[in-house]
Design a protein around this motif. Structure first.
Motif, PDB file in Angstrom:
ATOM      1  N   GLN A  10      10.384  15.381  -2.399  1.00 27.29           N
ATOM      2  CA  GLN A  10       9.147  14.628  -2.625  1.00 27.29           C
ATOM      3  C   GLN A  10       9.397  13.278  -3.453  1.00 27.29           C
ATOM      4  N   ALA A  11      10.033  13.388  -4.354  1.00 28.02           N
ATOM      5  CA  ALA A  11      10.346  12.268  -5.110  1.00 28.02           C
ATOM      6  C   ALA A  11      10.958  11.151  -4.056  1.00 28.02           C
ATOM      7  N   LEU A  12      11.946  11.511  -3.613  1.00 30.13           N
ATOM      8  CA  LEU A  12      12.534  10.590  -2.478  1.00 30.13           C
ATOM      9  C   LEU A  12      11.734   9.846  -1.703  1.00 30.13           C
ATOM     10  N   LEU A  13      10.926  10.523  -1.053  1.00 35.18           N
ATOM     11  CA  LEU A  13      10.005   9.919  -0.041  1.00 35.18           C
ATOM     12  C   LEU A  13       8.876   9.197  -0.945  1.00 35.18           C
ATOM     13  N   ARG A  14       8.386   9.440  -1.879  1.00 38.05           N
ATOM     14  CA  ARG A  14       7.386   8.649  -2.658  1.00 38.05           C
ATOM     15  C   ARG A  14       8.268   7.386  -2.796  1.00 38.05           C
ATOM     16  N   PHE A  15       9.522   7.381  -3.542  1.00 35.79           N
ATOM     17  CA  PHE A  15      10.058   6.231  -3.704  1.00 35.79           C
ATOM     18  C   PHE A  15      10.411   5.335  -2.492  1.00 35.79           C
ATOM     19  N   LEU A  16      10.712   5.837  -1.433  1.00 41.14           N
ATOM     20  CA  LEU A  16      10.878   4.921  -0.422  1.00 41.14           C
ATOM     21  C   LEU A  16       9.767   4.502   0.260  1.00 41.14           C
ATOM     22  N   ASP A  17       8.627   5.074  -0.051  1.00 42.32           N
ATOM     23  CA  ASP A  17       7.286   4.586   0.632  1.00 42.32           C
ATOM     24  C   ASP A  17       6.838   3.375  -0.224  1.00 42.32           C
ATOM     25  N   ASN A  18       7.360   3.177  -1.386  1.00 39.23           N
ATOM     26  CA  ASN A  18       7.104   1.950  -2.232  1.00 39.23           C
ATOM     27  C   ASN A  18       8.101   0.992  -2.386  1.00 39.23           C
ATOM     28  N   GLN A  19       8.900   0.601  -1.304  1.00 43.88           N
ATOM     29  CA  GLN A  19       9.901  -0.303  -1.516  1.00 43.88           C
ATOM     30  C   GLN A  19       9.601  -1.419  -0.366  1.00 43.88           C
ATOM     31  N   TYR A  20       9.673  -2.851  -0.894  1.00 49.20           N
ATOM     32  CA  TYR A  20       9.384  -3.780  -0.234  1.00 49.20           C
ATOM     33  C   TYR A  20      10.467  -4.807  -0.296  1.00 49.20           C
ATOM     34  N   ILE A  21      10.445  -5.827   0.585  1.00 52.05           N
ATOM     35  CA  ILE A  21      11.430  -6.993   0.591  1.00 52.05           C
ATOM     36  C   ILE A  21      10.496  -8.163   0.633  1.00 52.05           C
ATOM     37  N   SER A  22      11.118  -9.372   0.067  1.00 54.37           N
ATOM     38  CA  SER A  22      10.394 -10.540   0.113  1.00 54.37           C
ATOM     39  C   SER A  22      11.367 -11.565   0.535  1.00 54.37           C
ATOM     40  N   VAL A  23      11.193 -12.289   1.522  1.00 51.19           N
ATOM     41  CA  VAL A  23      11.950 -13.268   2.168  1.00 51.19           C
ATOM     42  C   VAL A  23      11.249 -14.534   2.356  1.00 51.19           C
ATOM     43  N   ASP A  24      11.593 -15.822   1.786  1.00 51.13           N
ATOM     44  CA  ASP A  24      10.929 -17.013   1.806  1.00 51.13           C
ATOM     45  C   ASP A  24       9.405 -17.012   1.462  1.00 51.13           C
ATOM     46  N   GLY A  25       9.138 -15.869   0.593  1.00 44.24           N
ATOM     47  CA  GLY A  25       7.670 -15.728   0.192  1.00 44.24           C
ATOM     48  C   GLY A  25       7.000 -14.660   0.964  1.00 44.24           C
ATOM     49  N   THR A  26       7.480 -14.150   2.181  1.00 42.31           N
ATOM     50  CA  THR A  26       6.687 -13.063   2.812  1.00 42.31           C
ATOM     51  C   THR A  26       7.169 -11.741   2.555  1.00 42.31           C
ATOM     52  N   GLU A  27       6.354 -11.009   2.232  1.00 39.86           N
ATOM     53  CA  GLU A  27       6.820  -9.662   1.844  1.00 39.86           C
ATOM     54  C   GLU A  27       6.323  -8.754   2.784  1.00 39.86           C
ATOM     55  N   THR A  28       7.330  -7.743   2.948  1.00 44.64           N
ATOM     56  CA  THR A  28       7.349  -6.713   4.127  1.00 44.64           C
ATOM     57  C   THR A  28       7.605  -5.302   3.499  1.00 44.64           C
ATOM     58  N   LYS A  29       6.919  -4.289   3.992  1.00 40.73           N
ATOM     59  CA  LYS A  29       7.184  -3.017   3.552  1.00 40.73           C
ATOM     60  C   LYS A  29       8.710  -2.359   4.115  1.00 40.73           C
ATOM     61  N   PHE A  30       9.613  -2.012   3.385  1.00 45.00           N
ATOM     62  CA  PHE A  30      10.978  -2.059   3.839  1.00 45.00           C
ATOM     63  C   PHE A  30      11.027  -0.857   4.583  1.00 45.00           C
ATOM     64  N   VAL A  31      10.358   0.401   4.290  1.00 40.21           N
ATOM     65  CA  VAL A  31      10.921   1.650   4.873  1.00 40.21           C
ATOM     66  C   VAL A  31       9.720   2.146   5.811  1.00 40.21           C
ATOM     67  N   LYS A  32       9.819   1.954   7.019  1.00 39.26           N
ATOM     68  CA  LYS A  32       8.910   2.361   7.878  1.00 39.26           C
ATOM     69  C   LYS A  32       8.382   3.667   8.134  1.00 39.26           C
ATOM     70  N   GLY A  33       9.528   4.532   8.002  1.00 37.88           N
ATOM     71  CA  GLY A  33       9.358   6.053   8.358  1.00 37.88           C
ATOM     72  C   GLY A  33      10.855   6.619   8.065  1.00 37.88           C
ATOM     73  N   VAL A  34      10.775   7.994   8.819  1.00 38.23           N
ATOM     74  CA  VAL A  34      11.849   8.880   8.878  1.00 38.23           C
ATOM     75  C   VAL A  34      12.138   9.214  10.271  1.00 38.23           C
ATOM     76  N   MET A  35      13.314   9.198  10.680  1.00 38.25           N
ATOM     77  CA  MET A  35      13.882   9.884  11.851  1.00 38.25           C
ATOM     78  C   MET A  35      14.446  11.218  11.538  1.00 38.25           C
ATOM     79  N   GLY A  36      14.065  12.143  12.165  1.00 38.38           N
ATOM     80  CA  GLY A  36      14.964  13.294  11.791  1.00 38.38           C
ATOM     81  C   GLY A  36      14.946  14.740  12.653  1.00 38.38           C
TER      82      GLY A  36
END
Length: 621
Positions: A10-36
């Motif tokens: 549960q902690a792993l998913l909550r962590f992944l759900d709150n990761q973002y990247i920023s390139v040239d000032g544009t912020e993007t949610k990094f982890v879209k989801g999980v395939m399994g």
């Protein structure tokens, strides 16, 4: 310090759900989801967390672990490495099915987060179903197989270890120089263990991907080296796309009249009809690019790792005084070919080098007519291959001509293995960046269909086409079903030439009569696979899965099927019956494939002598 009591999964998913990247000032949610794909190694750990507390993470059900991991890799590649899907599996065979995809991602520098289940950390019920026991080292499990193909590997045997492991994983996944497969081995009991995690671990994290500028002195050295050269050739690799440097590339080469050759990963960096675009280089390159490579006195490699296909096994560059300037975010790649390393973001380096060369009033020694003549000669060759009819039926090059003509400029083609990548590298005419999606670092058979699904998932505004041979399709096409399940349309262009004809051609070019590579029945007379071709109905198989499907034998039928496929609302397969051996080859290139010095066949021994002669000519460094 505030804490939250959660299971490790549960902690792993909550962590992944709150990761973002920023390139040239544009912020993007990094982890879209999980395939399994769930099994006893992850269904009650990560599976429970995805069911009950996924946050905003989407879940996509894979049909084969390798296939779904290839789809996740293609999603990340088509997204410009700005967004990913993680992949989870059970232990044992489910986990091991992802090893090939891990290697594919690492070779291609694509972020891929793998979360395989692992043995019980407590060992109480050992050995459990699917557990690999190593009698000499009980700490080894099947998941250790990921170590050589991962850029980062960790095993979380206590729930609190998740915190350092997750941060380390994100460091690698978001590093443009170090990225690749990241494997977090998750023992199935630890996934369910509870820990009081600090709230700060789950705070939104924005990973800044800053453009690394080149060192000023390095640019001066590169400009000084170039200033004494008259026959430069720029090789555009995949780093041009990841740096979003296509406009900077065009401005650079136009300023100094420098011709451009493209790797498989770099193709579409310039439109095919740009006057300085000479097409693919190396083993699968064009005549124009390979002629220029032989005469070049300096090679400017931008975002390329110089594979043997790009360098024709280090035989492509024949000028006695040829030197290399390597612009690459990875220092590992920047020093290849004994080159001057410009360790930098491609866009930043091209801009800086352009300014430095302009101050020196640099211009290449080519005149416009020379380059135009080379390009026109090759364009005529492509047109001839695209339009020539074959007496035995539809040729592979003719089929590609129909497809290239029929698809809109924004359409994405996805390919990976067999003879098709060679023909596409030479002949395909892209007009827009990121429409040529080729996995050729690993040339992994089976990537094509899964990759097309991942690319379509990432880029829903474009039509996406898997260009695949029958051999690769038979190896892996499971995610065709996933595309139907998710309502993500793609079109599979299946070239049926009755076997692994690329390797069949390679055999025959090195002394063999052809052995074991065509899909033929066993012949009772000689006991070999020399009987008639197997009549496989791929269209019927695709229809049985729920896809639309067509079978074509002629150029006109193919043109009509492509038109109808575009009107379909679900994933579609077009089975294209092509004449074996009607692909391109040659164009002043060589590829080292070692041949035995001793054989019962004089043809093999002759091929060995040719190989030894060419190897002697190739550069050693």
């Amino acid at each position: 310090m505030k804490t939250i009591k959660l299971s490790m999964a549960q902690a792993l998913l909550r962590f992944l759900d709150n990761q973002y990247i920023s390139v040239d000032g544009t912020e993007t949610k990094f982890v879209k989801g999980v395939m399994g794909i769930f099994g006893h190694g992850n269904v009650t750990g990560i599976g429970e967390a995805l069911e009950r507390s996924p946050g905003s993470l989407a879940f996509i059900q894979g049909k084969n672990e390798q296939g779904m991991a290839h789809a996740a890799m293609a999603f990340a590649k088509q997204s410009g490495r700005k967004q990913i899907f993680a992949c989870t599996s059970s232990i044992g065979p489910g986990a091991l099915n992802m090893v090939t995809a891990a290697g594919t991602a690492t070779v291609n520098r694509i972020p891929l987060l793998l979360l395989p289940g692992d043995n019980f950390a407590c060992r109480q019920p050992d050995p459990v179903l699917q557990q690999l026991e190593h009698p000499g080292d009980y700490t080894i499990s099947a998941v250790d197989a990921f170590k050589p193909v991962s850029r980062y590997w960790d095993r979380i045997v206590r729930p609190e270890q998740l915190m350092t492991a997750a941060l380390s994983a994100m460091r690698v996944l978001t590093d443009p120089a170090e990225t690749g497969a990241v494997t977090l081995a998750l023992p199935q009991d630890v996934q369910a263990e509870i820990y009081d995690y600090p709230e700060s671990f789950f705070a939104k994290r924005v990973h800044l991907i800053d453009r690394r500028p080149p060192a000023t002195q390095t640019i001066k050295r590169a400009a000084a080296l170039l200033s004494g050269k008259r026959k430069p050739l720029l090789i555009a690799g995949g780093g041009v796309h990841y740096s979003e440097a296509t406009e900077a590339l065009a401005a650079f080469v136009e300023s100094f009249r420098i011709p451009v050759a493209e790797t498989q990963a770099g193709k579409s960096a310039l439109p095919w009809n740009h006057p300085l675009n000479m097409g693919g280089v190396g083993v699968t390159g064009t005549l124009a690019a390979n002629k220029l490579a032989k005469e070049a006195d300096v090679i400017i490699g931008v975002g390329t790792r110089y594979s043997d296909f790009t360098t024709s096994s280090k035989s492509a560059f024949e000028h006695d005084e040829v030197q290399f300037i390597n612009i690459n975010i990875s220092g590992f790649d920047a020093v290849k070919q004994n080159g001057l390393a410009v360790t930098s973001d491609a866009k930043e380096a091209l801009t800086a080098l352009q300014q430095a060369l302009a101050e020196l009033n640099y211009a290449s020694g080519y005149d416009a007519g020379e380059l135009a003549s080379l390009k026109a000669e090759w364009d005529r060759e492509v047109q001839q291959l695209y339009t020539a009819e074959h007496e035995a039926g539809l040729s592979q090059t003719r089929a590609l001509g129909v497809i290239n003509e029929s698809l809109p400029p924004s359409a994405v083609i996805v390919a990976a293995a067999g003879s098709l990548p060679g023909d596409l590298h030479r002949l395909w005419r892209p007009l827009e960046p990121k429409t040529y999606h080729m996995e050729y670092g690993f040339s992994c058979m089976g990537y094509e269909v899964s990759g097309a699904f991942g690319a379509a998932l990432a880029d829903r505004g474009r039509e996406v086409y898997a260009v695949v041979g029958d051999g690769s399709y038979l190896m892996l096409h499971s995610e065709l079903v996933t595309s139907l399940q998710e309502g993500v349309k793609m079109t599979v262009l299946l070239f049926d030439n009755s076997g692994f004809q690329c390797i069949h051609n390679l055999q025959r070019g090195h002394g063999s009569d052809g052995f074991g590579n065509e899909f033929r029945y066993r012949n009772p007379l000689d006991g070999q696979l020399t009987g008639s071709y197997m009549p496989i109905d791929f269209a019927a198989q695709a229809r049985s899965l729920g896809a639309c499907a067509y079978t074509v034998h002629t150029a006109q039928q193919l043109h009509e099927a492509l038109r109808q496929a575009r009107a379909e609302t679900v994933s579609t397969l077009i089975e294209i019956k092509v004449v074996p051996g009607t692909n391109t080859s040659g164009y002043e290139s060589w590829w080292r494939v070692d041949v035995p010095a001793v054989s019962e066949s004089p043809k093999v021994e002759a091929a060995h002598r040719r190989m030894a002669e060419e190897t002697g000519k190739a550069k050693k460094l």
